[in-house]
Scaffold this motif. Sequence first.
Motif, mmCIF file in Angstrom:
data_model
loop_
_atom_site.group_PDB
_atom_site.id
_atom_site.type_symbol
_atom_site.label_atom_id
_atom_site.label_comp_id
_atom_site.label_asym_id
_atom_site.label_seq_id
_atom_site.Cartn_x
_atom_site.Cartn_y
_atom_site.Cartn_z
ATOM 1 N N ASP A 215 128.056 127.056 -10.252
ATOM 2 C CA ASP A 215 126.920 127.871 -9.836
ATOM 3 C C ASP A 215 125.767 127.738 -10.828
ATOM 4 N N LYS A 216 126.135 127.657 -12.117
ATOM 5 C CA LYS A 216 125.147 127.436 -13.160
ATOM 6 C C LYS A 216 125.573 126.247 -14.009
ATOM 7 N N THR A 217 124.586 125.544 -14.565
ATOM 8 C CA THR A 217 124.857 124.407 -15.428
ATOM 9 C C THR A 217 124.087 124.573 -16.728
ATOM 10 N N ALA A 218 124.788 124.320 -17.842
ATOM 11 C CA ALA A 218 124.181 124.362 -19.169
ATOM 12 C C ALA A 218 124.197 122.960 -19.751
ATOM 13 N N PHE A 219 123.032 122.476 -20.191
ATOM 14 C CA PHE A 219 122.928 121.146 -20.778
ATOM 15 C C PHE A 219 122.846 121.275 -22.294
ATOM 16 N N PHE A 220 123.759 120.556 -22.964
ATOM 17 C CA PHE A 220 123.803 120.529 -24.431
ATOM 18 C C PHE A 220 123.364 119.150 -24.921
ATOM 19 N N LEU A 231 122.130 124.185 -27.225
ATOM 20 C CA LEU A 231 121.895 124.413 -25.807
ATOM 21 C C LEU A 231 120.438 124.092 -25.513
ATOM 22 N N VAL A 232 120.202 123.114 -24.641
ATOM 23 C CA VAL A 232 118.839 122.728 -24.286
ATOM 24 C C VAL A 232 118.301 123.641 -23.198
ATOM 25 N N GLU A 233 119.077 123.818 -22.135
ATOM 26 C CA GLU A 233 118.684 124.751 -21.079
ATOM 27 C C GLU A 233 119.883 125.096 -20.214
ATOM 28 N N ILE A 234 119.772 126.239 -19.552
ATOM 29 C CA ILE A 234 120.795 126.679 -18.606
ATOM 30 C C ILE A 234 120.091 127.273 -17.405
ATOM 31 N N GLY A 235 120.616 127.010 -16.218
ATOM 32 C CA GLY A 235 120.004 127.553 -15.018
ATOM 33 C C GLY A 235 120.881 127.330 -13.818
ATOM 34 N N GLU A 247 112.698 117.434 -20.336
ATOM 35 C CA GLU A 247 112.760 116.004 -20.012
ATOM 36 C C GLU A 247 114.106 115.402 -20.380
ATOM 37 N N SER A 248 114.680 115.863 -21.501
ATOM 38 C CA SER A 248 115.967 115.308 -21.926
ATOM 39 C C SER A 248 117.067 115.629 -20.914
ATOM 40 N N THR A 249 116.994 116.791 -20.276
ATOM 41 C CA THR A 249 117.964 117.130 -19.234
ATOM 42 C C THR A 249 117.846 116.160 -18.072
ATOM 43 N N ALA A 250 116.626 115.917 -17.620
ATOM 44 C CA ALA A 250 116.402 114.989 -16.512
ATOM 45 C C ALA A 250 116.885 113.589 -16.872
ATOM 46 N N ASP A 251 116.627 113.158 -18.115
ATOM 47 C CA ASP A 251 117.052 111.820 -18.545
ATOM 48 C C ASP A 251 118.572 111.703 -18.551
ATOM 49 N N TYR A 252 119.260 112.763 -19.010
ATOM 50 C CA TYR A 252 120.714 112.709 -19.061
ATOM 51 C C TYR A 252 121.308 112.682 -17.655
ATOM 52 N N ILE A 253 120.812 113.534 -16.784
ATOM 53 C CA ILE A 253 121.341 113.597 -15.414
ATOM 54 C C ILE A 253 121.093 112.279 -14.686
#
Length: 258
Positions: A215-220, A231-235, A247-253
């Motif tokens: 339901d939620k994802t946290a990017f480290f 923790l970079v972001e969670i949502g 941007e780093s979240t988008a790059d990783y995904i």
Amino acid sequence: MTKRIEVAGLNAYYGSHKAVEDISMTMEPRSVTAFIGPSGCGKSTFIRTLNRMHELIPGASVDGSVALDGQDLYGSDIDPVAVRRTVGMVFQRPNPFPTMSIYDNVAAGLKLAGIKRKGDLDAIVERSLRGANLWTEVKDRLNKPGAGLSGGQQQRLCIARAIAVEPQVLLMDEPCSALDPISTLAIEDLIALLKERYTIVIVTHNMQQAARVSDKTAFFNLAGPGQPGKLVEIGDTETIFSAPTEESTADYIAGRFG
């Protein structure tokens, strides 16, 4: 009652090395929160702080707070063993007790908790195996070794063992990484059922899995070698995968690193 996990200003160390830094987040009851990020960014370290398993490693320590419905799990009056009963853990590789039967694997924690009456044990073992969607496959061989099951069945046995002691939270550290695709799907289906009764936190390197089950994802991530994970972001998972803030979240995904 399943519990809300609230983490504030958490740092985790191995000796003098800071492994994760200043993590604050909330994990809601009856939901699945996925932790994603490159290897070495502290996801597995952090998830082990949520049930005080991190401190079992010599020299490891934690500061900050982890609260279950407002109760600090690191308070001076809190029994770590009771924490680990309330916050269950399923590990990366299936780890049934090799010398124990399927039945005794599930009953092990119950016996440690003082439940001895066979009728009570029988009922809880069956309920837990049903809860792990394994009962119909093993009901006629409960006295056979747990280690004789397939990898996917062993992992579901470990889930049955974890839920037998009735935790409020279930932590899963890459529970499907050692499994084939069919067994992985069975575990994912099980997670969808279990979240109706538990707060679930899962570490995964599989982006599709995170998108399917959480339901939620946290990017480290971490700034560089030897730096602590952050923790970079969670949502909401849909937002993190479609329109992340960083941007780093988008790059990783997108698979551009990690």
